[in-house]
Design an enzyme around this catalytic site. Structure first.
Site, PDB file in Angstrom:
ATOM      1  CG  HIS A  41     190.547  92.215  -7.753  1.00  0.00           C
ATOM      2  ND1 HIS A  41     190.102  92.362  -9.040  1.00  0.00           N
ATOM      3  CD2 HIS A  41     190.291  93.398  -7.120  1.00  0.00           C
ATOM      4  CE1 HIS A  41     189.582  93.579  -9.185  1.00  0.00           C
ATOM      5  NE2 HIS A  41     189.679  94.220  -8.032  1.00  0.00           N
TER       6      HIS A  41
ATOM      7  CE1 TYR B  33     186.676  90.095 -10.992  1.00  0.00           C
ATOM      8  CE2 TYR B  33     185.882  88.400  -9.501  1.00  0.00           C
ATOM      9  CZ  TYR B  33     186.918  89.161 -10.012  1.00  0.00           C
ATOM     10  OH  TYR B  33     188.198  88.994  -9.538  1.00  0.00           O
TER      11      TYR B  33
ATOM     12  CG  ASN C 239     194.263  85.683 -11.598  1.00  0.00           C
ATOM     13  OD1 ASN C 239     193.481  85.720 -10.649  1.00  0.00           O
ATOM     14  ND2 ASN C 239     194.143  86.480 -12.646  1.00  0.00           N
TER      15      ASN C 239
ATOM     16  CE  LYS D 102     191.130  87.349  -8.377  1.00  0.00           C
ATOM     17  NZ  LYS D 102     191.253  87.161  -9.849  1.00  0.00           N
TER      18      LYS D 102
ATOM     19  CD  GLU E 146     187.485  96.972  -7.809  1.00  0.00           C
ATOM     20  OE1 GLU E 146     187.274  96.715  -9.006  1.00  0.00           O
ATOM     21  OE2 GLU E 146     188.618  96.888  -7.295  1.00  0.00           O
TER      22      GLU E 146
HETATM   23  P1  GDP Z   1     192.582  91.436 -13.750  1.00  0.00           P
HETATM   24  O1  GDP Z   1     192.191  92.894 -13.642  1.00  0.00           O
HETATM   25  O2  GDP Z   1     194.047  91.232 -14.056  1.00  0.00           O
HETATM   26  O3  GDP Z   1     192.148  90.622 -12.547  1.00  0.00           O
HETATM   27  O4  GDP Z   1     191.838  90.825 -15.032  1.00  0.00           O
HETATM   28  P2  GDP Z   1     190.345  91.006 -15.630  1.00  0.00           P
HETATM   29  O5  GDP Z   1     189.639  92.172 -15.014  1.00  0.00           O
HETATM   30  O6  GDP Z   1     190.491  90.965 -17.120  1.00  0.00           O
HETATM   31  O7  GDP Z   1     189.613  89.650 -15.209  1.00  0.00           O
HETATM   32  C1  GDP Z   1     189.094  89.469 -13.917  1.00  0.00           C
HETATM   33  C2  GDP Z   1     189.381  88.058 -13.488  1.00  0.00           C
HETATM   34  O8  GDP Z   1     188.650  87.142 -14.312  1.00  0.00           O
HETATM   35  C3  GDP Z   1     190.836  87.607 -13.625  1.00  0.00           C
HETATM   36  O9  GDP Z   1     191.675  88.029 -12.584  1.00  0.00           O
HETATM   37  C4  GDP Z   1     190.679  86.106 -13.671  1.00  0.00           C
HETATM   38  O10 GDP Z   1     190.454  85.555 -12.358  1.00  0.00           O
HETATM   39  C5  GDP Z   1     189.402  85.959 -14.504  1.00  0.00           C
HETATM   40  N1  GDP Z   1     189.699  85.828 -15.944  1.00  0.00           N
HETATM   41  C6  GDP Z   1     190.149  86.793 -16.795  1.00  0.00           C
HETATM   42  N2  GDP Z   1     190.280  86.321 -18.060  1.00  0.00           N
HETATM   43  C7  GDP Z   1     189.888  85.020 -18.003  1.00  0.00           C
HETATM   44  C8  GDP Z   1     189.783  83.978 -18.998  1.00  0.00           C
HETATM   45  O11 GDP Z   1     190.079  84.177 -20.182  1.00  0.00           O
HETATM   46  N3  GDP Z   1     189.321  82.767 -18.541  1.00  0.00           N
HETATM   47  C9  GDP Z   1     188.986  82.537 -17.247  1.00  0.00           C
HETATM   48  N4  GDP Z   1     188.536  81.315 -16.903  1.00  0.00           N
HETATM   49  N5  GDP Z   1     189.066  83.485 -16.298  1.00  0.00           N
HETATM   50  C10 GDP Z   1     189.526  84.708 -16.661  1.00  0.00           C
END
Ligand code: GDP
Length: 138
Positions: free
Chosen positions: A115, A49, A112, A9, A126
């Protein structure tokens, strides 16, 4: 053998730590069978997303994903999806295991660093979203 989709990322490309991340991927027994650096368009990031479009962080997430280049990858190995999720660590770096990419490098829950697909179905979707068949050379 199975495949998963990975993104290094913007926070990671910006800090020049893509090699350090690839090293963890490879030492975790995943093979990078396709890889390219690109700058996502807003539409591309919104589409990718789409599942999060109702979330309060959606707009910030899209802005972040288009803020700098990313590296999109196809990873292959035994149980690639679960293996990469383990190497990545929890979404929130505060909850990530020691030695994981997110524990080592993530700045916060949004920035973070990586992905990884969360299911076989999403991995196929994807990979197709970013790669043509002839770009995956093995
Ligand atoms: P992943 O599968 O571990 O990447 O997590 P998710 O699918 O739940 O979320 C997708 C991405 O959205 C995450 O990797 C973060 O970059 C972002 N994200 C997830 N939860 C949060 C949150 O509570 N706040 C913010 N600002 N970004 C988030």
């Amino acid at each position: 053998m199975s495949r998963t989709f990975s993104i290094i990322k913007p926070d990671a490309t910006k800090r020049n730590i893509t090699g350090a991340i690839n090293k963890l991927i490879e030492s975790g027994n995943l093979r990078i069978i396709a890889q390219k650096r690109l700058k996502m368009s807003k539409e591309q990031a919104e589409g990718f997303y789409d599942v999060h479009k109702e979330k309060p962080f959606f707009k910030d997430l899209v802005e972040y994903m288009i803020s700098e280049p990313v590296i999109v990858q196809v990873l292959e190995g035994d149980d690639a999806i679960i293996k990469y999720r383990t190497i990545m660590g929890a979404t929130n770096p505060d909850n990530a295991e020691e030695g994981t990419i997110r524990k080592l490098f993530a700045l916060n829950i949004q920035e973070n660093s990586v992905h990884g697909s969360d299911s076989d179905e999403n991995a196929v979707k994807e990979i197709d979203y970013f790669f043509t068949k002839d770009e995956i050379v093995g």
